[in-house]
Design a protein around this motif. Structure first.
Motif, PDB file in Angstrom:
ATOM      1  N   GLY A   5     118.448  14.665  31.177  1.00  0.00           N
ATOM      2  CA  GLY A   5     117.731  13.405  31.399  1.00  0.00           C
ATOM      3  C   GLY A   5     117.183  13.367  32.810  1.00  0.00           C
ATOM      4  O   GLY A   5     117.300  14.323  33.569  1.00  0.00           O
ATOM      5  N   ALA A   6     116.595  12.237  33.184  1.00  0.00           N
ATOM      6  CA  ALA A   6     115.921  12.130  34.475  1.00  0.00           C
ATOM      7  C   ALA A   6     116.876  11.859  35.637  1.00  0.00           C
ATOM      8  O   ALA A   6     116.484  11.974  36.796  1.00  0.00           O
ATOM      9  CB  ALA A   6     114.859  11.037  34.414  1.00  0.00           C
ATOM     10  N   GLY A   7     118.095  11.478  35.347  1.00  0.00           N
ATOM     11  CA  GLY A   7     119.056  11.283  36.428  1.00  0.00           C
ATOM     12  C   GLY A   7     119.361  12.613  37.078  1.00  0.00           C
ATOM     13  O   GLY A   7     119.390  13.643  36.399  1.00  0.00           O
ATOM     14  N   ARG A   8     119.595  12.614  38.378  1.00  0.00           N
ATOM     15  CA  ARG A   8     119.745  13.892  39.069  1.00  0.00           C
ATOM     16  C   ARG A   8     120.887  14.732  38.531  1.00  0.00           C
ATOM     17  O   ARG A   8     120.796  15.951  38.480  1.00  0.00           O
ATOM     18  CB  ARG A   8     119.944  13.668  40.578  1.00  0.00           C
ATOM     19  N   LEU A   9     121.971  14.076  38.143  1.00  0.00           N
ATOM     20  CA  LEU A   9     123.080  14.862  37.613  1.00  0.00           C
ATOM     21  C   LEU A   9     123.227  14.690  36.106  1.00  0.00           C
ATOM     22  O   LEU A   9     124.325  14.815  35.565  1.00  0.00           O
ATOM     23  CB  LEU A   9     124.372  14.491  38.348  1.00  0.00           C
ATOM     24  N   ASP A  10     122.127  14.403  35.420  1.00  0.00           N
ATOM     25  CA  ASP A  10     122.119  14.424  33.950  1.00  0.00           C
ATOM     26  C   ASP A  10     122.055  15.886  33.538  1.00  0.00           C
ATOM     27  O   ASP A  10     120.978  16.452  33.347  1.00  0.00           O
ATOM     28  CB  ASP A  10     120.900  13.678  33.383  1.00  0.00           C
ATOM     29  N   LEU A  11     123.225  16.516  33.449  1.00  0.00           N
ATOM     30  CA  LEU A  11     123.288  17.946  33.162  1.00  0.00           C
ATOM     31  C   LEU A  11     124.150  18.193  31.941  1.00  0.00           C
ATOM     32  O   LEU A  11     125.113  17.453  31.695  1.00  0.00           O
ATOM     33  CB  LEU A  11     123.900  18.705  34.348  1.00  0.00           C
ATOM     34  N   THR A  12     123.820  19.254  31.225  1.00  0.00           N
ATOM     35  CA  THR A  12     124.705  19.665  30.135  1.00  0.00           C
ATOM     36  C   THR A  12     126.000  20.175  30.746  1.00  0.00           C
ATOM     37  O   THR A  12     126.095  20.426  31.952  1.00  0.00           O
ATOM     38  CB  THR A  12     124.082  20.818  29.327  1.00  0.00           C
ATOM     39  N   GLN A  13     126.965  20.361  29.892  1.00  0.00           N
ATOM     40  CA  GLN A  13     128.139  21.108  30.353  1.00  0.00           C
ATOM     41  C   GLN A  13     127.743  22.576  30.403  1.00  0.00           C
ATOM     42  O   GLN A  13     126.714  22.971  29.843  1.00  0.00           O
ATOM     43  CB  GLN A  13     129.294  20.892  29.372  1.00  0.00           C
ATOM     44  N   GLU A  14     128.550  23.366  31.062  1.00  0.00           N
ATOM     45  CA  GLU A  14     128.254  24.801  31.127  1.00  0.00           C
ATOM     46  C   GLU A  14     128.432  25.427  29.747  1.00  0.00           C
ATOM     47  O   GLU A  14     129.368  25.105  29.026  1.00  0.00           O
ATOM     48  CB  GLU A  14     129.203  25.480  32.107  1.00  0.00           C
ATOM     49  N   PHE A  15     127.488  26.294  29.425  1.00  0.00           N
ATOM     50  CA  PHE A  15     127.656  27.058  28.190  1.00  0.00           C
ATOM     51  C   PHE A  15     127.562  28.534  28.539  1.00  0.00           C
ATOM     52  O   PHE A  15     126.947  28.908  29.540  1.00  0.00           O
ATOM     53  CB  PHE A  15     126.628  26.634  27.130  1.00  0.00           C
ATOM     54  N   PRO A  16     128.178  29.372  27.726  1.00  0.00           N
ATOM     55  CA  PRO A  16     128.288  30.780  28.104  1.00  0.00           C
ATOM     56  C   PRO A  16     126.987  31.566  27.911  1.00  0.00           C
ATOM     57  O   PRO A  16     126.193  31.282  27.010  1.00  0.00           O
ATOM     58  CB  PRO A  16     129.374  31.324  27.161  1.00  0.00           C
ATOM     59  N   LEU A  17     126.802  32.550  28.772  1.00  0.00           N
ATOM     60  CA  LEU A  17     125.690  33.509  28.647  1.00  0.00           C
ATOM     61  C   LEU A  17     126.277  34.870  28.297  1.00  0.00           C
ATOM     62  O   LEU A  17     127.228  35.303  28.939  1.00  0.00           O
ATOM     63  CB  LEU A  17     124.944  33.636  29.982  1.00  0.00           C
ATOM     64  N   TYR A  18     125.669  35.509  27.336  1.00  0.00           N
ATOM     65  CA  TYR A  18     126.183  36.799  26.885  1.00  0.00           C
ATOM     66  C   TYR A  18     125.114  37.867  26.980  1.00  0.00           C
ATOM     67  O   TYR A  18     123.916  37.577  26.959  1.00  0.00           O
ATOM     68  CB  TYR A  18     126.622  36.722  25.418  1.00  0.00           C
ATOM     69  N   ILE A  19     125.565  39.115  27.026  1.00  0.00           N
ATOM     70  CA  ILE A  19     124.688  40.235  26.660  1.00  0.00           C
ATOM     71  C   ILE A  19     125.137  40.637  25.261  1.00  0.00           C
ATOM     72  O   ILE A  19     126.331  40.891  25.036  1.00  0.00           O
ATOM     73  CB  ILE A  19     124.810  41.405  27.653  1.00  0.00           C
ATOM     74  N   TYR A  20     124.190  40.672  24.356  1.00  0.00           N
ATOM     75  CA  TYR A  20     124.528  40.925  22.958  1.00  0.00           C
ATOM     76  C   TYR A  20     124.409  42.409  22.631  1.00  0.00           C
ATOM     77  O   TYR A  20     123.497  43.083  23.105  1.00  0.00           O
ATOM     78  CB  TYR A  20     123.603  40.122  22.038  1.00  0.00           C
ATOM     79  N   PRO A  21     125.318  42.929  21.819  1.00  0.00           N
ATOM     80  CA  PRO A  21     125.208  44.334  21.404  1.00  0.00           C
ATOM     81  C   PRO A  21     123.956  44.506  20.551  1.00  0.00           C
ATOM     82  O   PRO A  21     123.618  43.645  19.745  1.00  0.00           O
ATOM     83  CB  PRO A  21     126.483  44.573  20.575  1.00  0.00           C
ATOM     84  N   GLU A  22     123.274  45.614  20.759  1.00  0.00           N
ATOM     85  CA  GLU A  22     122.022  45.865  20.047  1.00  0.00           C
ATOM     86  C   GLU A  22     122.183  47.115  19.176  1.00  0.00           C
ATOM     87  O   GLU A  22     121.655  48.187  19.493  1.00  0.00           O
ATOM     88  CB  GLU A  22     120.856  46.007  21.040  1.00  0.00           C
ATOM     89  N   ALA A  23     122.926  46.949  18.090  1.00  0.00           N
ATOM     90  CA  ALA A  23     123.202  48.082  17.204  1.00  0.00           C
ATOM     91  C   ALA A  23     121.928  48.630  16.571  1.00  0.00           C
ATOM     92  O   ALA A  23     121.720  49.840  16.509  1.00  0.00           O
ATOM     93  CB  ALA A  23     124.204  47.663  16.132  1.00  0.00           C
ATOM     94  N   ASP A  24     121.052  47.738  16.140  1.00  0.00           N
ATOM     95  CA  ASP A  24     119.830  48.195  15.454  1.00  0.00           C
ATOM     96  C   ASP A  24     118.970  49.030  16.376  1.00  0.00           C
ATOM     97  O   ASP A  24     118.468  50.076  15.992  1.00  0.00           O
ATOM     98  CB  ASP A  24     119.008  46.979  14.974  1.00  0.00           C
ATOM     99  N   PHE A  25     118.793  48.575  17.593  1.00  0.00           N
ATOM    100  CA  PHE A  25     117.907  49.265  18.534  1.00  0.00           C
ATOM    101  C   PHE A  25     118.453  50.628  18.902  1.00  0.00           C
ATOM    102  O   PHE A  25     117.693  51.575  19.100  1.00  0.00           O
ATOM    103  CB  PHE A  25     117.722  48.409  19.792  1.00  0.00           C
ATOM    104  N   TYR A  26     119.789  50.730  18.989  1.00  0.00           N
ATOM    105  CA  TYR A  26     120.401  51.968  19.445  1.00  0.00           C
ATOM    106  C   TYR A  26     121.092  52.737  18.322  1.00  0.00           C
ATOM    107  O   TYR A  26     122.005  53.521  18.591  1.00  0.00           O
ATOM    108  CB  TYR A  26     121.372  51.680  20.593  1.00  0.00           C
TER     109      TYR A  26
END
Lengths: 557, 238
Positions: free
Chosen positions: A410-431
């Motif tokens: 939202g427009a409030g300065r601290l209208d922030l989501t909670q932290e959510f995780p960032l991943y590197i995903y395995p790429e079986a098809d590509f490799y």
């Protein structure tokens, strides 16, 4: 009954009074600045950031942004109307705009105003490098543009993948050319911008000659295909077996019975040398592949149309020899090495030549003798997020956590989501379902002042590994992620009318797996493995930061 | 359904003048109900932003002190949820994407209202108005937002999902709430026990956010509560 009527009346009046309380209606930054005054231009910038900047958890802990408003509003009010014909006032106002945002942590932040650019990260670095300068002096240096280059750290401009190719590995991709009759006889079909003395800096002409007439070319050079190759219509890669120029010109003779589709993807390694200087990759690596992405377009000079070739991207991967030794630096055996100019693989990943390069890198990671890996992120300013999957998706069988992100809600300065995780995903098809175990071995990343964005996210990835580390120099501290603008992503980029043409800032606030943010601070090398950039040694071919990375591998294997 | 509810409410209000309670009566009870809450704010140029009303429940300990046959002071302690869902719809040339965050907000509130009650036999009807003071005790959030780590097949990582209790910020979250309160109720007395049906509207006055002095977008929450309960008359009744 009269008492009850009076009570009811008072309540009704109170309700109407309260309902008429003013409610701020957020105004588009450009609309805020329509009056043409400096004051309203600043208000547009200030409210645009107040509503859409994603790092207020770092930069407004004690009401700093309101204090900026209070400090700068009278200064802008004093400037009156914007009159760009008044250069003195315009310069004063522009520097004042820079001043108002100089303390923002966002390492990506860049504001373009009145034709001038400002980044708080450059301001921070200049202040650190030159503590003797006042705030105003630093702002004026940045405004001047050319003055800042001598004062910023040398590694920010002189230590990147291209200069590492040239100085560490003796592959002069860009070289000084001299216009002679012999040169024109050989390379007259190519476009060069000669200066008055008949010289120019350009891409190695031997490489340029290999490119098609126009478009984009991906060219590979490899120790495993040192004389180059052709590709058949069936996709088979056939290697030339000598540097015989005539044989190269007539592949149908070299490969009888084969339907040849094109030259490449590998080209003769001899292309990489210029004027007798031999490349040094063979002294370090037992196997390596260099990838060059070139753009080709018609250019016109006084003699007509020529082929203009520019280097868009480069990447190198290799594995060092089987025993510890010394090349341009002391190296450790069986260490995989990777460097790229940026994260620009996504648009090219399905092109056969790029897939070949990525498979070569994959081959090195899959080498059962591989003892560790160096990821060289010097000069890497980032790029596509999906490149993390392309480059590292064969290193993990399960989604691998590399950090956390939060966005605006939202427009409030601290209208922030909670932290959510960032991943590197395995790429079986590509490799092809082949996964390397290199992530469980010593992995180190080399960084410098220009390492930013996905270059730094690579550091977060390496730091999340069981035996990961960082050497070199401190990074810039630009970890946010960018896309869209304030209307499509509810935060991030915007402009303020015709004078502040761009405010470039992320929509996502990223921190590491320990929930720690390095925005504006940078990521610091492991203790004992910091290495300053020595430009004299570097240009003479001694890459001490590469040496330090090999030292790290040796100490951690 | 909405029309029927309005008709019932209006009928009660119109019939109220026929009744009155006994002066000196003190009531304490227990009630529970359904809460329909909404957000009042101005999103301005952020036309993709919206705040949808939410549904929750309340549990209260109502207290009434009849200072006069027809006038009472109502108070008590309320636990109620003022929930809402914020969402952002992003429209580009190629796609429309919606992200959202569901907020389940728990408040503890102390209402104070002056009520006018009219009784006929066992039936009473009251109308009240006043205010409430509350404390924002907890906020559980669950959301979907734009990710930045997408797999090559595009099936993972395009969005980020999260859920959990919000960590309040002393700087930005206004934990204390104040607002206006409007009520009407219908009661049926069985000796010392009173059965109650009550409808309340709480109009937030305070901003849910704080800490921003200039051009701050204000967000207020409001709640419509329909509850039923039981009260015990502790004395003074006729």
């Amino acid at each position: 009954m009269k008492k009850h009527k009076l009570t009811l009346l008072i309540i009704t009046m109170l309700v109407f009074l309260l309902c008429s309380c003013s409610q701020n209606s957020p105004v588009l930054p450009s609309d805020m600045a329509m009056s043409g005054t400096w004051e309203d231009l600043f208000k547009g910038l200030w409210t645009g950031l107040s509503d859409n900047y994603v790092f207020w958890d770092l930069d407004d802990a004690n009401g700093e942004w309101d204090k900026v408003y209070e400090e700068f509003i009278p200064k802008f009010r004093e400037l009156g109307n914007i009159d760009t014909s008044d250069r003195v006032a315009t310069k004063k106002g522009t520097i004042l705009l820079f001043d108002s945002v100089k303390n923002l942590s966002d390492g990506h932040f860049k504001m373009d105003a009145f034709g001038y650019s400002f980044s708080p990260s450059e301001y921070r670095i200049l202040k650190k490098e030159h503590p003797e300068l006042s705030d105003q002096e630093v702002l004026e240096i940045i405004y001047d543009y050319y003055e800042k280059f001598d004062r910023l750290p040398a590694d920010m401009f002189y230590e990147d993948s291209k200069s590492i190719m040239e100085n560490t590995f003796s592959i002069p991709l860009t070289t000084t050319l001299v216009k002679t009759d012999d040169f024109i006889a050989k390379y007259g079909s190519l476009y060069f911008k000669w200066d008055e003395s008949g010289k120019c800096n350009a891409l190695n002409p031997k490489i340029q000659l290999r490119t098609p007439a126009y478009g984009e070319a991906i060219m590979l050079y490899s120790s495993s295909h040192k004389f180059g190759s052709v590709t058949t219509y069936d996709g088979e890669i056939l290697d030339f077996t000598s540097d015989d120029v005539e044989a190269y010109k007539h592949p149908e003779v070299s490969f009888p019975g084969k339907a040849i589709y094109s030259y490449g993807p590998y080209y003769p390694v001899s292309d990489l040398s210029w004027e007798g200087e031999e490349q040094k990759l063979d002294s370090l690596f037992s196997d390596w592949t260099l990838c060059l992405v070139l753009s080709v377009s018609p250019e016109y000079d006084q003699t007509g149309y020529k082929k203009g070739v520019n280097l868009k991207m480069l990447a190198l991967s290799g594995i060092t020899k089987e025993t510890d030794g010394r090349a341009m630096v002391d190296y450790t055996a069986n260490t995989v090495y990777f460097i790229s100019s940026g994260f620009n693989f996504l648009p090219l990943k399905d092109q056969a030549e790029m897939k070949q390069f990525l498979m070569d890198f994959h081959k090195f990671k899959m080498n059962e003798n591989a003892a560790g890996m160096i990821l060289d992120m010097r000069g890497n300013g980032g790029g596509y997020n999906a490149d993390r999957e392309i480059l590292f998706g064969d290193m993990f069988r399960e989604p691998h956590l590399i950090g956390y992100q939060k966005n605006k809600t939202g427009a409030g300065r601290l209208d922030l989501t909670q932290e959510f995780p960032l991943y590197i995903y395995p790429e079986a098809d590509f490799y092809g379902n082949e996964f390397s175990d290199i992530a469980s071995k010593p992995v180190v990343v080399i960084t410098n002042t220009a390492t930013a964005s996905n270059g730094e996210i690579t550091v977060l990835m390496v730091n999340s590994l069981p035996n990961g580390g960082q050497t070199g120099g401190v990074t810039i501290g630009a970890n946010g992620t960018l896309a869209g603008d304030i209307l499509t992503y509810n935060s991030g980029k915007f402009s303020v009318g015709k004078y502040i043409t761009s405010v470039y800032t992320p929509y996502g606030n990223i921190r590491d797996t320990n929930h720690v943010s390095y925005e504006g601070k940078g990521l610091t090398p492991d203790k004992g493995y910091e290495e300053n950039f020595n430009s004299v040694d570097f240009f003479a071919g001694t890459d001490s930061r590469l040496g330090k990375a090999f030292e790290w591998i040796k100490d951690h294997r | 359904m909405k029309k029927l509810t309005a008709i019932v409410i209006l009928t009660v209000l119109l019939l109220a003048p026929l009744f009155s309670r006994s002066g000196g009566d003190r009531y304490v009870g227990l009630s529970a109900g359904y809460v329909y809450s909404s957000i009042s704010t101005d999103t301005g140029y952020k036309t993709g932003q919206s705040y949808a009303p939410g549904h929750g429940f309340s549990i209260s300990i109502p207290m009434v002190f009849q200072v006069h046959d027809n006038i009472g002071i109502e108070t008590g302690i309320d636990f109620l949820q003022k929930n809402f869902k914020s969402s952002y719809t992003s429209v580009s040339l190629s796609d429309t994407i919606q992200t959202y965050e569901t907020n389940i907000n728990s408040y503890i509130e102390l209402p104070l209202a002056l009520s006018l009650s009219l009784t006929d036999g066992r039936m009473s009807a009251t109308l009240g108005a006043g205010g409430y003071f509350g404390f924002w005790a907890a906020s559980y959030r669950e959301g979907k937002t734009m990710g930045s780590s997408i797999s090559l097949d595009g099936e993972k990582g395009e969005f980020g999902y999260y859920s959990g209790y919000h960590e309040f910020s002393d700087r930005y979250d206004n934990r204390f709430a104040f607002g206006l309160l409007f009520r009407s109720s219908l009661e049926y007395r069985l000796d010392s026990v009173v059965l109650m049906l009550r409808l309340s509207y709480r109009m937030g006055i305070t901003d849910m956010r704080k800490g921003q002095k200039y051009y701050a977008p204000v967000m207020r929450n409001n709640a419509l509560i329909a509850e039923c309960g039981i009260m015990y008359n502790f004395g003074g009744g006729k």
